[in-house]
Motif scaffolding. Structure first.
Motif, PDB file in Angstrom:
ATOM      1  N   ALA A   1      -5.733  -9.997  -9.474  1.00 14.55           N
ATOM      2  CA  ALA A   1      -3.993  -9.484  -9.795  1.00 14.55           C
ATOM      3  C   ALA A   1      -4.280  -9.514 -11.077  1.00 14.55           C
ATOM      4  CB  ALA A   1      -2.828  -9.993  -8.660  1.00 14.55           C
TER       5      ALA A   1
ATOM      6  N   VAL B   1       0.769  -2.584  -7.130  1.00 15.01           N
ATOM      7  CA  VAL B   1       1.812  -3.740  -6.325  1.00 15.01           C
ATOM      8  C   VAL B   1       3.161  -3.732  -6.376  1.00 15.01           C
ATOM      9  CG1 VAL B   1       2.215  -5.631  -6.356  1.00 15.01           C
ATOM     10  CG2 VAL B   1       0.348  -5.462  -6.369  1.00 15.01           C
TER      11      VAL B   1
ATOM     12  N   PHE C   1       1.884  -2.327  -0.528  1.00 11.09           N
ATOM     13  CA  PHE C   1       2.080  -3.301  -0.309  1.00 11.09           C
ATOM     14  C   PHE C   1       3.833  -2.767  -0.383  1.00 11.09           C
ATOM     15  CE2 PHE C   1      -0.489  -4.590  -3.111  1.00 11.09           C
ATOM     16  CZ  PHE C   1      -1.399  -6.381  -3.372  1.00 11.09           C
TER      17      PHE C   1
END
Length: 440
Positions: free
Chosen positions: A309, A338, A389
């Motif tokens: 990430a 995300v 997500f």
């Protein structure tokens, strides 16, 4: 700055405002007493459940400076953390050891009338008496490698030395805990000048240490019961370069080194290389971000593979991203947005849950808080085919949160952060350490 075609395509999607949903996060719990400054927060998830958080603090009141370190423990299946307690002076690292223990590492300067003459490196097991492991001229911050369920640990550090001819070096040393005993320091690199350093270890005793030496990123791997393998070169840079290096070892012995390389005036790239299961050499590096990689990134192992990430630039502003790949060597990485972009977004962290889902958290700045703000998160479903997500969730209120760490505690994702929720005086901001758990 060069932009990849993928970044440009994603920028259009980022123009839509984020919809923030009612978070399935518990109300924040304050773990620490207030201090002028605190952090960073270290986290150790234990093998039989439970978690220990640790941090350093400092006060500067009326010209009298004081400092210390503290830990707080969350017992298995508990609803929150217990009261904070003091821990080793000069806390620099915290990790799990065995089934229930933690190991803490402290580094304090050796005071003399002429200033610091070196550093005392100490370690404590389970909050017991601290033992001095070395006194050396340490450069930078020592690192700890340990794993929940494992009996061994490794402390690596860079030491400044000088030869008889006057040549100055920065060598890499390692102190290992084997069969319940700390070893004397050994040398992993005795030439050149090392600086950036990272290390990891798994429960079976596999270990990896990566460091930058004279502009080259190198790594050494050690298998259980064997000697350290040869130095392997992973990346090189000429001229002044800012490096960030991360290491990770899964239970099967796969060692992954991920790094950000940003030469002065050049592009900032994010790359990664892995030692596959059953092998001892790294694969050719794979590029995750060709330019625009953030200084902070996070790596985690999941039920099906690896995730990284970070926060990357788009036309709409910084945007949290997740890179995902299966476990087998050479598999391509999938890049997933995300959450929508937002001004000043930074500091992404990631954790994998026991159910296979992945949660990413970041700092969302709030106006008037000097780049700090609230902690937000989003979660990717456990389905390996999932590519979107879930909704953005508020983890913290808008309280000048500065950084966030994620950890898994037996299937419960925990977020820990430092924040300035108020002021103790007209010119004295107070910082606390907080935590919340994701119940969904």
């Amino acid at each position: 700055m060069r932009r990849s075609p993928t970044l440009t395509a994603l920028a259009a999607l980022a123009l839509a405002p984020a919809t923030v949903h009612a978070a399935p996060w518990t109300a924040p719990q304050t773990l620490s007493a207030p201090h002028a400054s605190q952090g960073p927060v270290g986290v150790a998830s234990l093998a039989l459940g439970g978690l220990v958080a640790g941090w350093r603090w400092r006060d500067d009141a009326g010209g009298d400076a004081s400092s210390g370190a503290a830990i707080a423990t969350r017992a298995p299946a508990a609803r929150g953390f217990g009261a904070q307690s003091p821990t080793i002076d000069g806390l620099v690292a915290l990790g799990p050891l065995g089934l229930r223990q933690t190991v803490t590492v402290g580094a304090r300067a050796v005071p003399t009338s002429r200033g610091p003459a070196g550093t005392i490196l100490r370690a404590s097991l389970g909050g017991g008496p601290a033992r001095t492991l070395a006194v050396a001229r340490i450069w930078g911050r020592p690192v700890l490698a340990s794993a929940a369920g494992g009996s061994d640990a490794l402390i690596a550090y860079v030491e400044r030395t000088q030869t008889a001819s006057g040549t100055r070096r920065r060598v890499v040393r390692a102190i290992e805990r084997r069969r319940g005993t700390w070893t004397a320091p050994s040398t992993l690199s005795g030439t050149g000048r090392a600086d950036v350093l990272a290390a990891a270890q798994n429960p079976l005793g596999d270990a990896v240490v990566a460091f930058v030496r004279d502009g080259t990123l190198v790594a050494r791997l050690r298998r259980p019961g064997r000697r350290w393998g040869p130095i392997q070169r992973l990346a090189r840079s000429s001229g002044p370069t800012a490096w960030t290096v991360s290491t990770f070892l899964d239970r099967a012995g796969r060692a992954r080194v991920t790094w950000r390389r940003h030469p002065h005036g050049g592009v900032s790239e994010l790359r990664t290389a892995v030692v596959p299961r059953g092998r001892d050499t790294f694969t050719a590096p794979q590029t995750l971000v060709a330019d625009g990689a953030s200084a902070r990134f996070a790596v985690a192992s999941t039920l099906t593979g690896w995730v990284v990430a970070d926060v990357e630039p788009t036309r709409a502003g910084p945007r949290p991203m997740l890179h995902r790949t299966p476990r087998f060597a050479g598999a391509p990485w999938t890049r997933l947005p995300v959450a929508p972009a937002g001004r000043g977004i930074r500091g992404a962290d990631v954790a994998g849950n026991l159910n296979g889902s992945v949660t990413v958290a970041w700092v969302q700045p709030v106006r008037g808080q000097g780049g700090d703000g609230r902690i937000r998160s989003a979660t990717l479903d456990a389905d390996p085919k999932a590519t979107a997500f879930g909704p953005v969730e508020d983890v913290s209120p808008a309280e000048a949160a500065h950084e966030v760490r994620l950890a898994d505690d037996g299937g419960l994702i925990l977020a820990l952060w430092t924040a300035r929720p108020g002021r103790a005086g007209p010119d004295e901001p107070r910082t606390v350490v907080r935590a919340a758990g994701r119940t969904g």
